[in-house]
Design an enzyme around this catalytic site. Structure first.
Site, PDB file in Angstrom:
ATOM      1  N   MET A  89       0.933  -1.202   0.014  1.00  0.00           N
ATOM      2  CA  MET A  89      -0.036   0.077   0.070  1.00  0.00           C
ATOM      3  C   MET A  89       0.709   1.436  -0.151  1.00  0.00           C
ATOM      4  SD  MET A  89      -2.780  -1.786  -0.388  1.00  0.00           S
ATOM      5  CE  MET A  89      -3.900  -0.366  -0.312  1.00  0.00           C
ATOM      6  N   ARG A  90       2.028   1.232  -0.454  1.00  0.00           N
ATOM      7  CA  ARG A  90       2.876   2.372  -0.581  1.00  0.00           C
ATOM      8  C   ARG A  90       3.435   2.423  -1.880  1.00  0.00           C
ATOM      9  NH1 ARG A  90       2.285   4.700   4.318  1.00  0.00           N
ATOM     10  NH2 ARG A  90       4.037   6.159   3.842  1.00  0.00           N
ATOM     11  N   HIS A 108      -3.967  -4.035  -8.637  1.00  0.00           N
ATOM     12  CA  HIS A 108      -4.941  -3.024  -8.154  1.00  0.00           C
ATOM     13  C   HIS A 108      -6.464  -3.388  -8.415  1.00  0.00           C
ATOM     14  CE1 HIS A 108      -6.001   1.076  -7.354  1.00  0.00           C
ATOM     15  NE2 HIS A 108      -6.815   1.133  -8.086  1.00  0.00           N
TER      16      HIS A 108
HETATM   17  C1  GAR Z   1      -5.966  -6.411  -3.029  1.00  0.00           C
HETATM   18  O1  GAR Z   1      -7.363  -6.372  -3.312  1.00  0.00           O
HETATM   19  C2  GAR Z   1      -5.238  -5.595  -4.000  1.00  0.00           C
HETATM   20  O2  GAR Z   1      -5.812  -5.459  -5.146  1.00  0.00           O
HETATM   21  C3  GAR Z   1      -5.097  -4.183  -3.222  1.00  0.00           C
HETATM   22  O3  GAR Z   1      -5.108  -4.822  -1.629  1.00  0.00           O
HETATM   23  C4  GAR Z   1      -5.659  -5.982  -1.532  1.00  0.00           C
HETATM   24  C5  GAR Z   1      -4.659  -6.892  -0.955  1.00  0.00           C
HETATM   25  O4  GAR Z   1      -5.319  -8.067  -0.764  1.00  0.00           O
HETATM   26  N1  GAR Z   1      -4.335  -3.347  -3.550  1.00  0.00           N
HETATM   27  C6  GAR Z   1      -4.387  -2.112  -3.545  1.00  0.00           C
HETATM   28  O5  GAR Z   1      -5.337  -1.524  -3.352  1.00  0.00           O
HETATM   29  C7  GAR Z   1      -3.130  -1.229  -4.265  1.00  0.00           C
HETATM   30  N2  GAR Z   1      -3.576  -0.008  -4.481  1.00  0.00           N
HETATM   31  P1  GAR Z   1      -4.635  -9.354   0.037  1.00  0.00           P
HETATM   32  O6  GAR Z   1      -3.570  -8.743   1.111  1.00  0.00           O
HETATM   33  O7  GAR Z   1      -5.662 -10.237   0.719  1.00  0.00           O
HETATM   34  O8  GAR Z   1      -3.891  -9.989  -0.975  1.00  0.00           O
END
Ligand code: GAR
Length: 192
Positions: A89-90, A108
């Site tokens: 998330m960074r 994403h």
């Molecule tokens: C996922 O939905 C991914 O698309 C999102 O974080 C989640 C992680 O889930 N990523 C973002 O929003 C990046 N901008 P997980 O930890 O269960 O794999």
């Protein structure tokens, strides 16, 4: 293909990659390490369960050159061919991206270029779209802007709730990400 996973959250996408590896879909790929900026991230437990080195590297801050270098050095030690951001998330620094020759992909939860940034599923839900989905793209220094590799659509139906759409997008992610990693391991390269 030596693959490193970086994540901040639950790690369900890390799990789907490990599962694909176990079932032979990623037979030219080796998951060699998992790194997180969150000491409580489920992704570290998943790595431990799979007996893959998993490490909390402290908070990541692209504006802090010293921290950035710590992350780069730790990951470089593993000599990866590909870094997968699975819920990291960074935003990465230009130096970080260049250190790995731009061989970094990000997952994403929207159909980019729509709904960049945080809470993308909710952004799409609030906008009332009838199709959303997920995207895998090469990482560039601008947030969620790199070249798109693949996308999977998810239909939003009248019976859906934010929770059910979230579940559908996540299920789509669990299929899309391993298929893209498989494709890259077969020779796909980032554009110049
Ligand atoms: C996922 O939905 C991914 O698309 C999102 O974080 C989640 C992680 O889930 N990523 C973002 O929003 C990046 N901008 P997980 O930890 O269960 O794999």
């Amino acid at each position: 293909m030596r693959t490193v996973i970086m994540g901040s959250g639950k790690g369900t996408n890390c799990y789907s990659l490990l599962d694909a590896f176990a079932s032979g879909l990623l037979n030219t790929t080796e998951i060699i390490g998992v790194f997180s900026d969150n000491p409580n991230s489920g992704i570290l437990d998943i790595a431990k369960g799979a007996k893959i080195p998993g490490l909390y590297l402290g908070p990541y801050d692209r504006l802090n050159a010293e921290k950035d270098k710590t992350w780069i050095d730790e990951i470089k030690n593993l000599n990866p061919d590909l870094i997968v951001l699975a819920g990291f998330m960074r935003v990465l620094s230009k130096q970080f991206i260049e250190a790995f020759d731009s061989r970094i992909i990000n997952l994403h939860p929207s159909l980019l270029p729509c709904f960049r940034g945080l809470n993308a599923i909710k952004q799409a839900w609030d906008a009332g779209v009838k199709i959303t989905g997920c995207t895998v793209h090469w990482v560039s220094p601008d947030l969620d802007c790199g070249e798109i590799i693949a996308q999977a659509p998810v239909r939003v139906m009248t019976s859906d709730t934010l929770e059910s759409v979230t579940a559908k997008v996540q299920a789509a992610e669990h299929m899309l990400l391993p298929s893209v990693v498989a494709e890259i391991s077969q020779g796909m390269k980032p554009c110049e």
